[in-house]
Structure formats: C-alpha cells, structure tokens
Design a protein around this motif. Structure first.
Motif, PDB file in Angstrom:
ATOM      1  N   PRO A  84      45.125  51.068  41.928  1.00 19.93           N
ATOM      2  CA  PRO A  84      44.337  50.572  43.073  1.00 19.93           C
ATOM      3  C   PRO A  84      43.664  49.216  42.794  1.00 19.93           C
ATOM      4  O   PRO A  84      43.418  48.444  43.719  1.00 19.93           O
ATOM      5  N   ALA A  85      43.378  48.949  41.503  1.00 22.80           N
ATOM      6  CA  ALA A  85      42.728  47.679  41.171  1.00 22.80           C
ATOM      7  C   ALA A  85      43.602  46.501  41.555  1.00 22.80           C
ATOM      8  O   ALA A  85      43.112  45.458  42.005  1.00 22.80           O
ATOM      9  N   ARG A  86      44.934  46.687  41.376  1.00 26.62           N
ATOM     10  CA  ARG A  86      45.859  45.609  41.748  1.00 26.62           C
ATOM     11  C   ARG A  86      45.793  45.331  43.241  1.00 26.62           C
ATOM     12  O   ARG A  86      45.772  44.190  43.679  1.00 26.62           O
ATOM     13  N   GLU A  87      45.755  46.404  44.058  1.00 29.08           N
ATOM     14  CA  GLU A  87      45.671  46.234  45.501  1.00 29.08           C
ATOM     15  C   GLU A  87      44.361  45.559  45.906  1.00 29.08           C
ATOM     16  O   GLU A  87      44.341  44.719  46.813  1.00 29.08           O
ATOM     17  N   ASP A  88      43.287  45.911  45.197  1.00 26.19           N
ATOM     18  CA  ASP A  88      42.000  45.283  45.492  1.00 26.19           C
ATOM     19  C   ASP A  88      42.038  43.782  45.192  1.00 26.19           C
ATOM     20  O   ASP A  88      41.512  42.960  45.966  1.00 26.19           O
ATOM     21  N   LEU A  89      42.660  43.429  44.060  1.00 20.72           N
ATOM     22  CA  LEU A  89      42.746  42.008  43.710  1.00 20.72           C
ATOM     23  C   LEU A  89      43.603  41.234  44.702  1.00 20.72           C
ATOM     24  O   LEU A  89      43.266  40.113  45.113  1.00 20.72           O
ATOM     25  N   LEU A  90      44.727  41.829  45.111  1.00 21.07           N
ATOM     26  CA  LEU A  90      45.587  41.165  46.093  1.00 21.07           C
ATOM     27  C   LEU A  90      44.886  41.042  47.449  1.00 21.07           C
ATOM     28  O   LEU A  90      45.025  40.018  48.143  1.00 21.07           O
ATOM     29  N   LYS A 108      40.907  32.417  42.139  1.00 23.14           N
ATOM     30  CA  LYS A 108      41.261  32.091  40.751  1.00 23.14           C
ATOM     31  C   LYS A 108      41.040  33.296  39.838  1.00 23.14           C
ATOM     32  O   LYS A 108      41.892  33.623  38.994  1.00 23.14           O
ATOM     33  N   ALA A 109      39.906  33.973  40.017  1.00 21.05           N
ATOM     34  CA  ALA A 109      39.605  35.128  39.169  1.00 21.05           C
ATOM     35  C   ALA A 109      40.604  36.259  39.406  1.00 21.05           C
ATOM     36  O   ALA A 109      41.084  36.906  38.446  1.00 21.05           O
ATOM     37  N   SER A 110      40.965  36.511  40.663  1.00 20.61           N
ATOM     38  CA  SER A 110      41.915  37.585  40.966  1.00 20.61           C
ATOM     39  C   SER A 110      43.296  37.285  40.407  1.00 20.61           C
ATOM     40  O   SER A 110      43.946  38.151  39.801  1.00 20.61           O
ATOM     41  N   SER A 161      43.366  37.655  36.638  1.00 19.11           N
ATOM     42  CA  SER A 161      43.396  39.058  36.220  1.00 19.11           C
ATOM     43  C   SER A 161      44.798  39.647  36.372  1.00 19.11           C
ATOM     44  O   SER A 161      45.282  40.399  35.510  1.00 19.11           O
ATOM     45  N   LEU A 162      45.481  39.294  37.468  1.00 16.60           N
ATOM     46  CA  LEU A 162      46.831  39.813  37.693  1.00 16.60           C
ATOM     47  C   LEU A 162      47.815  39.262  36.659  1.00 16.60           C
ATOM     48  O   LEU A 162      48.695  39.984  36.169  1.00 16.60           O
ATOM     49  N   ARG A 163      47.675  38.009  36.323  1.00 17.15           N
ATOM     50  CA  ARG A 163      48.622  37.389  35.381  1.00 17.15           C
ATOM     51  C   ARG A 163      48.350  37.774  33.930  1.00 17.15           C
ATOM     52  O   ARG A 163      49.231  37.696  33.091  1.00 17.15           O
ATOM     53  N   SER A 164      47.125  38.180  33.652  1.00 20.09           N
ATOM     54  CA  SER A 164      46.792  38.498  32.259  1.00 20.09           C
ATOM     55  C   SER A 164      47.418  39.793  31.777  1.00 20.09           C
ATOM     56  O   SER A 164      47.504  40.038  30.578  1.00 20.09           O
TER      57      SER A 164
END
Length: 205
Positions: free
Chosen positions: A179-185, A163-165, A168-171
């Motif tokens: 790289p943060a996007r890859e970490d969240l995915l 849910k948190a990831s 963050s991506l949708r916000s």
C-alpha cells in the motif's frame, strides 16, 4: 513739511500693508495645492485680478513639467516678462499684456514677489509628485518581493513532495506490491495536479 512727511509715511505704510496682505492671501491659497496646473491657474487669476491686466499667462520651462514653453520663441515687445526663479533653478516666466497705465514701484515689487512665490509653490508640487512616485515604486517593489516569495513557497512544496516520493520508489526501500507504493504514486499524482494548477494560475495572471 512735517505734515507732508507724515502723509507720505502714511501712504507708504498703506502700500506696504497692501503688498503684505496680497502676498499673504496668495501664499495661503496655494499652500495646500499639490498640482502644478492648479497653482498655475491660481497665479494667473491672482495677477490678472490684482493688476487688472488684459492677459496673463504662466509658461513653465523645465523639461520635468508637462506644460512647456518653446525655447527660442519670440516675445512681442508689448509683453512684460516676469521671471519665475527659485534659488535652485529657473521654473518659467510670466507673460503679461499690460494696460496703458504704468505700474508703481510697489506694484512691480509685488508682481515679482508673486512670480517668486509661484515658482516656489510649483517646485514644491513637483517634489511632492516625485515623492509620491518614489513611494508607489517602493510599495510596488515590496509587493512584488512578497508575491515572489509566496509563489516560490507554493511551487517548492509540490516539487518537494514529488521528489521525495519518486526517490523513495527508485531507492527500492518500498516494495511494489505494498500500500505504501500506492500512497507514494497517489502523492505524485496529486502534487503534479497541484503544480499544474499553480502554473496555470500564474500564466493567467
């Protein structure tokens, strides 16, 4: 007359001693028993050996007991019936096939006392069984609650990370080419696999 009274007193004392000894020995033998079947078998053996009866059978009447006596069944006239009762309820009956000799008053009193003590022992065993069942149910409920709490925590952890990831991506706070996007995915992917594993284990259980 004095000698006769003394002899009668001695005979009475011996009979009462015999009664007390037999009763003590029976109570001592069934004191540690927790199974109704063992108490019933011991009571039948004691009565048979003490009075030399042809046949002795203990018939329990309460619906809570596995061995039951059919209500309304006819009892032959040559069968002596000894009630097994406590102050709370009737436990059952002792059916005795007598020999030709008549029982003395002391023997009749001992026979009824054995029926009463047997009823007390069986009722105690029944209460012990019910207490054990209640204890097992209580322990089972405690384990169930602990298991559910543990499962709840294990399921909520990956769901919270996913849910948190996703939030963050949708916000829009995270650029798509960082790289943060890859970490969240990667977090979403790993936690989804973990959640899938947990659900599979639960289904297997």
């Amino acid at each position: 007359q004095l000698i006769g009274q003394a002899k009668a007193g001695i005979q009475l004392a011996k009979k009462r001693e015999w009664e007390a000894t037999k009763m003590y020995e029976f109570i001592a033998e069934v004191a540690g028993m927790t199974k109704e079947e063992d108490i019933t078998a011991t009571l039948e053996k004691w009565i048979s050996e003490t009075f030399d009866f042809q046949q002795v059978s203990v018939n329990l009447k309460s619906l809570d007991y596995e061995k039951q006596n059919k209500t309304g069944s006819s009892i032959p006239p040559d069968i002596l019936v000894i009630p097994m009762e406590t102050r709370a309820r009737e436990i059952g009956e002792i059916h005795v096939l007598e020999n030709n000799r008549r029982l003395s008053f002391e023997e009749q009193r001992l026979l009824h006392a054995l029926g009463y003590q047997g009823a007390l022992a069986i009722e105690r065993a029944h209460l012990f069984k019910r207490e054990n069942v209640a204890r097992v149910l209580e322990e089972s409920d405690r384990i169930k609650t602990s298991l559910l709490n543990s499962i709840s925590h294990e399921l909520r952890s990956p769901l919270a990370a996913i849910k948190a990831s996703v939030s963050s991506l949708r916000s829009g706070a995270v650029d798509w080419d960082t790289p943060a996007r890859e970490d969240l995915l990667a977090t979403v992917d790993e936690e989804t696999d973990q959640l899938n594993l947990l659900v599979g284990n639960l289904l297997d259980m």
